[in-house]
Structures are given as C-alpha cells and as structure tokens.
Design an enzyme around this catalytic site. Structure first.
Site, PDB file in Angstrom:
ATOM      1  CE1 TYR A 289      -3.943   2.138   0.448  1.00 36.06           C
ATOM      2  CE2 TYR A 289      -2.718   3.142   2.256  1.00 36.06           C
ATOM      3  CZ  TYR A 289      -3.795   3.152   1.380  1.00 36.06           C
ATOM      4  OH  TYR A 289      -4.707   4.173   1.430  1.00 36.06           O
TER       5      TYR A 289
ATOM      6  CB  THR B 213     -14.004   5.791   4.193  1.00 37.53           C
ATOM      7  OG1 THR B 213     -12.799   5.004   4.281  1.00 37.53           O
ATOM      8  CG2 THR B 213     -13.658   7.259   4.110  1.00 37.53           C
TER       9      THR B 213
END
Ligand SMILES: CC(=O)CC(=O)SCCNC(=O)CCNC(=O)[C@H](O)C(C)(C)COP(=O)(O)OP(=O)(O)OC[C@H]1O[C@@H](n2cnc3c(N)ncnc32)[C@H](O)[C@@H]1OP(=O)(O)O
Ligand SMILES: NC(=O)C1=CN([C@@H]2O[C@H](COP(=O)(O)OP(=O)(O)OC[C@H]3O[C@@H](n4cnc5c(N)ncnc54)[C@H](O)[C@@H]3O)[C@@H](O)[C@H]2O)C=CC1
Length: 255
Positions: free
Chosen positions: A162, A197
C-alpha cells in the site's frame, strides 16, 4: 469556480470519492461518477441528482477510462476536473515468520495496479480531453487531483504494498505537473490521514481506536466531507500545482 465545472471522480461510489461527488454536485458542478460495476455507483448517482452520471469503470482498464472521459465530453461538453479516489489496501507482512509464509506477489501487484497504474491511467486519458479546452484568462485548461495517503510517508507494519503504491502517486505528482504545464493543467495530490470510510472500517476496532488516539488534533477520524472540501480548495486556487498536501490532524503513524 467549481460551479459548472465538469468533473470525473473515480471511486465515487464510496467514502472519500462519494463525499467529493456530493460536494461537487451541491456546488453546481456536473459529475461523472466512475466506479466498479459491482459498486453502488448507479444508486449513489441517482440519489445525488441529475448532475451526476454513473459510468462503470475499472481504473486499470484503458477502455473503461476512455469511456468515462468520453462520457464527460459527450454529456457535458468538456472535462475540467479529474479526481482519483479509487483505491484498495492490503495489510500483510513482507514475511510472516509465525506462519513461515512470504507476502504473496499477486497481492503486491494488485495494489500497485489499482492505486498507481489505475491513477496514472486516469491522469493520462483525462489530460488528453482537458488539453483541448479553451483556456481561462490564466491559461488554465484543467485540474487533476490524486489521492495518496500518509502511508506514503509513514507506512505501518504490513503496509509495504500500500505504501509503495501511494509513494508512487506522490512521486509522479511533480513530473506530471511539469509534463502538463504546457497545456495549463494543474496536478496536485492529497495525502489523507485517517478518514471515517468503509476502507478504514475494515481495520480491526482495536487498531482503529489506537490510531485515532495517536492523532494530535483534532483527535478523531476525518470526515469524508473534509477531504472533499480540500478538493474544491485545490480546484479554486490557481497557484496550487505539483504538490502533495497532507490532511491528517498532524498525525505521524507509528510502526
Ligand atoms: C487507509 C490509509 O491510507 C490510512 C492508513 O494507512 S490507516 C493505517 C493502516 N494500518 C494498517 O493497516 C496496519 C496494517 N498492519 C496490520 O494490520 C498488522 O500489523 C498485520 C495484520 C499486518 C500483522 O499483524 P501481526 O503482527 O501478524 O500480528 P497480529 O496477531 O495481527 O497483531 C498483533 C497484535 O498487535 C495489534 N496490532 C497490529 N497492528 C497494529 C497497529 N498498526 N496498531 C495497533 N495495534 C496493532 C493487533 O491488534 C494484535 O493485538 P492482540 O494480540 O492484542 O490481539
Ligand atoms: N479512508 C482513509 O482513511 C484513507 C483513504 N485513502 C485513500 O483514499 C481513497 C478512497 O478511499 P476510501 O474512500 O476510504 O475507500 P472506499 O473503499 O470507501 O472507496 C474506494 C472506492 O474505490 C472503488 N474502487 C476500488 N478499486 C477500483 C477500481 N479498480 N476501479 C474503480 N474503482 C475502484 C471501490 O469500489 C470504492 O467505491 C483510496 O485511494 C484510499 O487508498 C488514503 C488515506 C486514508
């Protein structure tokens, strides 16, 4: 000004992308919401209103992204703003010595393909359409906003793929801004900290609470609307270009 700006938002069906679509539409912009066909994009676009069109897009596909930028042109006449929010994450150690297993190459490749190559794909094809816009009095033809992460700078244990994918987005920001400067297209990247989120909700509760407590101020998760606010600020400030902006409450993630 954002009113009437024709925009493309990838990952627009959820989280930061969805909040961006909502804000842009509320301010009078017209938006192509691009997200996976399996996403809730169609529902979200309908909910937000007539200014928003859903186009099923996998950002890693040249054909899909071409369709999305062409839709902006055909339905709304031009493309002024492209916002890259589509992204994916994984949390795996480089080598798990307890299980005696290495990080799967497929997982590393998938994250790089979506986050880095997908972002570049959207940038290059959006630029082609923006580049033929009539310039404004400053010579500007368009704006591109990418989404990296604070993990590009202080990635945690398990974030090799990531962090690499997001550091690449940070790294390409300046050279692309330089490439596109001849056409009056600005390129900025946002590096968010911790936002409330679905992606963050996928982290274990313990990790989320620990991370939120490590934010100096304000000591809470960011709201997606705060990210969307920064997208608008970048669009409206003609001097912002080639830069990565952290929005993180002064968070520096620990290992
Ligand atoms: C989305 C963004 O862009 C913003 C961000 O980056 S948000 C930050 C995201 N951070 C991460 O995703 C962290 C990724 N890393 C991990 O999840 C884990 O380190 C890992 C799954 C890769 C490996 O974990 P592991 O070493 O195999 O050990 P594991 O058994 O899972 O955990 C050991 C302990 O440390 C805790 N832990 C692991 N990572 C942690 C972290 N980053 N912070 C706090 N605690 C953590 C675990 O909850 C666990 O606690 P218990 O033993 O009490 O249950
Ligand atoms: N939530 C957070 O705390 C942070 C998020 N980010 C980044 O912000 C971006 C948005 O994240 P969130 O809104 O939190 O995630 P999210 O998971 O809520 O939304 C991501 C959206 O991207 C879409 N998507 C995934 N792969 C795609 C592909 N190949 N093509 C098209 N769409 C695709 C998903 O369908 C989803 O709608 C991501 O790039 C993420 O890495 C960065 C830092 C922090």
């Amino acid at each position: 000004m954002i009113k009437n700006a024709v925009s493309l938002v990838t990952g627009g069906a959820s989280g930061l992308g969805r909040a961006t679509v909502e804000r842009l539409a509320r301010q009078g912009a017209r938006v192509v919401l691009a997200d996976l066909s399996s996403s809730k994009g169609s529902e979200v676009a309908r909910e937000i209103g007539d200014n928003v069109i859903f186009v099923p897009v996998d950002v890693t596909s040249e054909k899909d992204v071409q369709t999305a930028v062409q839709t902006a042109k055909e339905k709304f006449g031009r493309l002024d703003l492209a916002v890259n929010c589509a992204g994916t994450a994984t949390a795996v150690k480089t080598y798990n010595f307890n299980k005696d297993v290495a990080h799967r190459l497929e997982d590393f490749t998938r994250v790089i393909t979506v986050n880095t190559i997908g972002t570049f794909n959207v940038i290059r094809l959006s630029a082609g359409v923006m580049g033929i816009n009539e310039p404004n009095k400053d010579g500007q033809r368009g704006v591109i906003v990418n989404t990296a992460s604070v993990a590009a700078f202080d990635g945690q244990i398990g974030q090799a793929a990531y962090s690499a994918s997001k550091a690449a987005v940070v790294g390409m920001t300046l050279p692309i801004a330089r490439d596109l400067s001849t056409q009056g297209i600005r390129v900025c990247t946002i590096a968010p900290g911790l936002f409330n989120t679905p992606m963050l909700q996928a982290l274990p509760e313990k990790v989320r609470t620990f991370l939120a407590k490590s934010i100096p101020f304000p000591q809470r998760l960011g709201e997606p609307s705060e990210y969307a606010h920064l997208v608008q600020a970048i669009y409206e400030n003609p001097l912002m270009n080639g830069e990565t902006i952290r929005i993180d409450g002064a968070l520096r993630m620990q290992p």
